[in-house]
Design an enzyme around this catalytic site. Structure first.
Site, mmCIF file in Angstrom:
data_model
loop_
_atom_site.group_PDB
_atom_site.id
_atom_site.type_symbol
_atom_site.label_atom_id
_atom_site.label_comp_id
_atom_site.label_asym_id
_atom_site.label_seq_id
_atom_site.Cartn_x
_atom_site.Cartn_y
_atom_site.Cartn_z
ATOM 1 N N ASP A 63 -20.811 9.607 37.794
ATOM 2 C CA ASP A 63 -20.571 8.165 37.799
ATOM 3 C C ASP A 63 -20.959 7.564 39.148
ATOM 4 O O ASP A 63 -20.694 8.159 40.199
ATOM 5 C CB ASP A 63 -19.090 7.913 37.514
ATOM 6 C CG ASP A 63 -18.760 6.453 37.335
ATOM 7 O OD1 ASP A 63 -19.301 5.820 36.407
ATOM 8 O OD2 ASP A 63 -17.943 5.933 38.126
ATOM 9 N N GLU B 80 -25.870 8.682 37.275
ATOM 10 C CA GLU B 80 -25.858 7.256 36.981
ATOM 11 C C GLU B 80 -26.091 6.558 38.319
ATOM 12 O O GLU B 80 -25.175 6.416 39.128
ATOM 13 C CB GLU B 80 -24.530 6.800 36.382
ATOM 14 C CG GLU B 80 -24.559 5.324 35.999
ATOM 15 C CD GLU B 80 -23.228 4.602 36.158
ATOM 16 O OE1 GLU B 80 -23.064 3.533 35.532
ATOM 17 O OE2 GLU B 80 -22.367 5.076 36.916
#
Length: 566
Positions: A218, A277
């Site tokens: 993330d 990401e």
């Protein structure tokens, strides 16, 4: 003129070794709290995923990616993690996780888990220790605490803004402030501190030792920061070039962290995989996808493109070239848990773009704010385009990421009352940003029941009545349904898989794209409103209204079977 695009160094025939599983995998993203509820409390859980293992197998995916399932106060849908090495008790236990993992592995499905290293929950034991320890303590050094400005330090250290709206600093009881780039319940970690580096290595090994196959990282571009005084203003931050030396975003030194992680990944047989990401400029993506860093990185260019032939071709050509720089493979994605579903985006009027080509990630926000009444959503057109875009994507070399529910043709849910919303961006922006709840509504498995088969209790986000028509039982085995299209497409994709090359073929039309894979598999997409003739029989169509075996209708993608084996 025919153009050939090679993903340099990635051809399966270059080596006797089989290509790693992730290079051309179809990965299905599960948002656990909204997938399936086995214990009947209205919240999806780990046992619910296990109960649907046969569904995932029949769908034909190669892997699942689980959004966070860790202990969390749910200030941000589970991305506020209180313990990186456990399961939220509302979602199950570690034994439940092991059972799920075994069930998926038994069906040949890999498992990728989300890891959230930029921040943690304010309920994390180390943050609670930092609050108790007070100013100047070693415990506070694990986070980013600063004194405020103004009389008595009553103002934040800087005017920095949170991604969810409002200040990026929060004041604690003794008067100090801590940094949070997202919600106040998500304090940023200090990645200069060795404790976090050691702790996340333990986390990677904890899940890898249990048999997890990989990690989705993330906000991978935000870990390391230069917070030396004096701190810049928000305007100064915004003006800084994103060249690896920015104070808070996409710094070169973040790859020191990932080089250590890569050593951990490579210590397993087979090596664990990772995908970043990283919302960074395209020229910076290869740094995350390199063999010494995470190894693969999301490209979101198709996700932010309009349903437009020129944009799609430009995106594919550019991202295959980027992947070739690092010997990685590209990733393709049209929907996820953070954006308006692509069936809805494609059914709304195309957004007006600024001269700089501002991405349409928030395309549909005005529609959401209106409760889904303005502008008018053409559901049929959006669904038709979504199916065409999906078949276009699934034919590309590289890995494809699907988001739960898109195989059912689900649209965004707009009519959620203020009292039922959960996304912190809604509350932090005073309702100006409606948030992401509309793509996180629990899945419909059956036409009847209080939760349409999701569980036995009212779901944590409301399901509109129209969802019943999209239920799994409504579509399963029905020719022409979106679910059956996905199943057929994934089966043939696996059967026809070949080297990671692509050749563009001329079409004589600006609104039609035609590419060929090395084994002769061809993909033709008509973005416009007129039929397009092809020279070979069509094997699969994204729409069910073909006017002939060698004609591709408007807003449709056709697959033409390989002419040879690779």
């Amino acid at each position: 003129m025919t153009q050939i695009q090679h993903a340099h160094g990635t051809r399966a025939s270059d080596s006797a070794e089989p290509a790693p599983w992730w290079r051309q995998a179809v990965v299905y993203q599960i948002y656990p709290r909204s997938f399936a509820d086995a214990d009947g409390d209205g919240l999806g859980d780990i046992a619910g995923i296990t109960s649907r293992a046969d569904y995932l197998s029949a769908l034909g995916v190669d892997a699942v990616w689980l959004s966070p399932f860790y202990p969390s106060a749910l200030a941000d849908g589970g991305y506020d993690v209180a313990d990186h090495r456990d399961v939220d008790p509302r979602l199950g236990t570690l034994d439940d996780f092991d059972t799920m993992l075994a069930a998926l592995h038994a069906r040949g499905i890999k498992v990728v888990v989300d890891i959230v290293p930029n921040h943690c929950s304010d309920q994390h034991v180390w943050f609670q220790e930092a609050l108790r320890a007070g100013r100047g303590s070693p415990e506070r050094e694990r986070f980013v605490f600063r004194e405020g400005t103004g009389p008595g330090g009553e103002h934040p250290p800087t005017d920095w803004l949170s991604a969810f709206g409002g200040p990026a600093w929060h004041r604690v009881a003794d008067g100090q402030w801590y940094l949070h780039h997202f919600a106040p319940e998500q304090p940023d970690l200090n990645w200069d501190h060795p404790d976090w580096r050691e702790d996340f290595v333990r986390t990677l090994r904890f899940w890898s030792d249990r048999g997890v196959d990989g990690f989705r990282v993330d906000v991978a571009h935000m870990l390391t920061k230069d917070l030396t005084e004096p701190l810049p203003s928000q305007a100064e931050l915004d003006a800084m070039p994103k060249d690896g030396l920015h104070r808070t975003i996409d710094r070169d030194d973040v790859h020191d962290v990932y080089a250590q992680w890569r050593e951990v990944f490579n210590s397993y047989d087979p090596p664990r995989t990772a995908v970043a990401e990283a919302w960074v400029s395209s020229d910076r993506i290869p740094l995350y996808a390199s063999e010494t860093s995470l190894g693969q990185a999301f490209n979101f260019d198709l996700l932010i493109a309009d349903f437009d032939a020129e944009q799609f071709r430009r995106v594919v050509t550019h991202n295959l070239e980027l992947a070739g720089r690092t010997r990685s493979s590209s990733t393709w994605v049209l929907s996820n848990h953070d954006v308006v579903r692509h069936a809805t985006r494609y059914g709304l009027p195309a957004p007006e773009r600024r001269p700089d080509g501002e991405p349409a990630v928030k395309h549909g926000m005005e529609w959401l704010r209106s409760g889904g009444t303005d502008p008018r959503l053409d559901r049929d057109l959006g669904g038709r385009r979504a199916r065409a875009a999906t078949l276009f994507m699934l034919g590309l070399p590289g890995s494809s990421y699907l988001y739960q529910g898109e195989e059912l043709g689900l649209h965004e849910v707009a009519d959620i009352s203020d009292g039922e919303r959960q996304d912190p961006s809604f509350f932090r922006s005073g309702g100006e940003d409606v948030g992401r709840d509309g793509c996180r509504v629990p899945l419909p498995w059956s036409r009847e029941g209080v939760a349409l088969g999701f569980g036995e209790a009212s779901p944590h986000l409301p399901q509109p009545s129209w969802m019943a028509d999209h239920a799994v039982e409504q579509q399963s085995g029905v020719p022409g349904s979106t679910l059956e299209l996905y199943r057929r497409a994934l089966a043939r994709r696996r059967e026809w898989q070949c080297d990671e090359d692509l050749e563009w073929l001329p079409t004589g039309r600006e609104d039609v794209l035609h590419y060929r894979r090395p084994n002769g598999w061809e993909v033709v997409t008509v973005f416009g409103d007129a039929d397009h003739a092809v020279s070979r029989p069509v094997a699969l169509l994204s729409s069910d209204d073909a006017v002939g075996s060698r004609v591709v209708p408007p807003q449709t993608t056709a697959w033409i079977a390989p002419s040879r084996t690779d």
